[in-house]
Design a protein around this motif. Structure first.
Motif, short mmCIF file in Angstrom:
data_model
loop_
_atom_site.label_atom_id
_atom_site.label_comp_id
_atom_site.label_asym_id
_atom_site.label_seq_id
_atom_site.Cartn_x
_atom_site.Cartn_y
_atom_site.Cartn_z
N UNK A 93 8.73 3.06 4.80
CA UNK A 93 8.84 1.98 5.73
C UNK A 93 9.01 2.56 6.98
N UNK A 94 8.59 1.42 7.93
CA UNK A 94 8.94 1.79 9.33
C UNK A 94 10.37 1.61 9.72
N UNK A 95 10.64 1.61 11.10
CA UNK A 95 11.94 1.61 11.83
C UNK A 95 12.57 0.26 11.31
N UNK A 96 11.72 -0.65 11.24
CA UNK A 96 12.12 -2.15 11.01
C UNK A 96 12.40 -2.54 9.73
N UNK A 97 12.25 -1.55 9.01
CA UNK A 97 12.29 -1.83 7.45
C UNK A 97 11.13 -2.66 6.76
N UNK A 98 9.87 -2.50 7.41
CA UNK A 98 8.86 -3.13 7.03
C UNK A 98 8.21 -2.03 5.97
N UNK A 99 7.76 -2.51 5.00
CA UNK A 99 7.17 -1.44 4.03
C UNK A 99 5.68 -1.06 4.08
N UNK A 100 5.38 0.20 4.20
CA UNK A 100 3.90 0.56 4.44
C UNK A 100 3.15 0.62 2.99
N UNK A 101 4.09 1.32 2.20
CA UNK A 101 3.76 1.23 0.59
C UNK A 101 4.92 1.57 -0.26
N UNK A 102 4.79 1.28 -1.52
CA UNK A 102 5.57 1.49 -2.56
C UNK A 102 4.81 1.94 -3.85
N UNK A 103 5.25 2.90 -4.15
CA UNK A 103 4.39 3.74 -5.35
C UNK A 103 5.29 3.86 -6.38
N UNK A 104 4.97 3.72 -7.62
CA UNK A 104 5.71 4.31 -8.72
C UNK A 104 4.92 5.47 -9.65
N UNK A 105 5.79 6.45 -10.06
CA UNK A 105 5.21 7.34 -10.68
C UNK A 105 5.77 7.40 -12.03
N UNK A 106 5.11 7.67 -13.29
CA UNK A 106 5.86 8.17 -14.46
C UNK A 106 5.10 9.57 -14.75
N UNK A 107 5.29 10.22 -15.75
CA UNK A 107 4.65 11.34 -15.93
C UNK A 107 3.06 11.32 -16.15
N UNK A 108 2.59 10.06 -16.58
CA UNK A 108 1.30 10.07 -16.67
C UNK A 108 0.62 8.93 -16.32
N UNK A 109 1.62 8.07 -15.33
CA UNK A 109 0.95 6.78 -14.99
C UNK A 109 1.35 6.54 -13.53
N UNK A 110 0.37 5.83 -12.87
CA UNK A 110 0.78 5.72 -11.37
C UNK A 110 0.58 4.07 -11.21
N UNK A 111 1.51 3.66 -10.45
CA UNK A 111 1.49 2.03 -10.26
C UNK A 111 1.60 1.78 -8.89
N UNK A 112 0.72 0.94 -8.16
CA UNK A 112 1.02 0.48 -6.87
C UNK A 112 1.95 -0.91 -6.94
N UNK A 113 3.09 -0.75 -6.49
CA UNK A 113 4.11 -1.62 -6.32
C UNK A 113 3.58 -2.79 -5.02
N UNK A 114 3.33 -2.15 -3.79
CA UNK A 114 2.90 -2.63 -2.66
C UNK A 114 2.22 -1.77 -1.63
N UNK A 115 1.38 -2.40 -0.93
CA UNK A 115 0.67 -1.43 0.09
C UNK A 115 0.18 -2.39 1.13
N UNK A 116 0.26 -1.82 2.53
CA UNK A 116 -0.48 -2.87 3.73
C UNK A 116 -1.70 -2.88 3.57
N UNK A 117 -2.72 -3.80 4.05
CA UNK A 117 -4.04 -3.77 4.02
C UNK A 117 -4.60 -2.60 4.71
N UNK A 118 -4.13 -1.91 5.93
CA UNK A 118 -4.73 -0.85 6.54
C UNK A 118 -4.97 0.20 5.54
N UNK A 119 -3.78 0.37 4.55
CA UNK A 119 -4.01 1.66 3.79
C UNK A 119 -4.61 1.38 2.28
N UNK A 120 -4.84 0.08 2.18
CA UNK A 120 -5.37 -0.30 0.94
C UNK A 120 -6.99 -0.03 0.61
N UNK A 121 -7.12 1.11 0.43
CA UNK A 121 -8.46 1.64 0.44
C UNK A 121 -8.44 2.73 -0.57
N UNK A 122 -9.43 2.51 -1.54
CA UNK A 122 -9.24 3.56 -2.54
C UNK A 122 -9.28 4.95 -2.23
#
Length: 221
Positions: A93-122
């Motif tokens: 997050x930035x200093x204002x509390x806005x989220x750049x990205x939120x990722x979730x990991x398990x041992x063998x899985x990865x999930x995108x909870x949220x991500x800003x458009x600027x970073x949303x590139x494969x």
């Protein structure tokens, strides 16, 4: 005369084909013969006790974080938290509390909870997945191979065509750096400094193929 010219042209074509085949062979050989840089070190039996030390338990850690990517600088707080459902979350997050990205990991899985458009590139997402996954041992089980060069231990984990290498002192008391290899070519390097909350205090992440750097420093909670 025509016959001679035809013979000359055929010879030239054959020579050109031979040269082309030779170049293709050299290219294929050079690509397929990339050597893992630590393979000449003394190989040791993997140490499961050390494996546990490399990936210690933690609950919640906050880093002051700076990311240089795509000619832009993003700064803020990176929150690393073990969740009650045994997943691990990285929230930047930035200093204002806005989220750049939120990722979730398990041992063998990865999930995108949220991500800003600027970073949303494969390519960006895949690289962040690799970088952050290295820190928590994503897709690592027990080490496949251990190498020793008398001053450091190299704990190697493999999946698909990737190798993750965790470099420690010989007593396995401090994590010095982490590296990710793709087909035996170094892709990512993470330098670690100090220890706090059972985790490196500072981390500097660099990539070999393009300008994409991250720096993380734990803050007092």
């Amino acid at each position: 005369m025509a016959v001679n010219l035809l013979n000359i042209n055929l010879n030239q074509l054959l020579q050109a084909n031979k040269l082309c085949l030779l170049l293709i062979f050299i290219l294929l050989f050079s690509c397929s013969s990339a050597k893992f840089p630590y393979s000449d070190y003394k190989q040791m039996v993997p140490n499961n006790t050390c494996h546990v030390k490399i990936f210690p338990n933690f609950d919640f850690i906050v880093f002051n974080t700076n990311i240089e990517i795509l000619n832009k600088n993003l700064s803020g707080l990176l929150l690393l938290k073990k969740m009650p459902d045994s997943t691990t979350r990285f929230v930047f997050t930035n200093e204002f509390g806005n989220t750049y990205f939120d990722f979730q990991f398990t041992q063998n899985q990865f999930k995108i909870i949220s991500i800003i458009d600027y970073l949303d590139k494969k390519p960006v997402i895949n690289q962040l997945k690799t970088d952050l996954g290295l820190l928590i041992g994503y897709q690592n089980s027990n080490p496949i191979k251990n190498f020793n060069n008398n001053s450091k231990l190299y704990h190697t984990y493999e999946y698909n065509h990737f190798k993750n290498v965790y470099i420690t002192d010989t007593l396995c008391e401090q994590l010095l750096s982490l590296e990710c290899f793709n087909k035996n070519k170094k892709q990512t390097e993470i330098k670690c400094f100090g220890t706090k909350n059972n985790f490196p205090d500072s981390l500097f992440i660099t990539h070999m193929n393009y300008h994409f750097n991250l720096s993380l420093k734990q803050i007092v909670q």
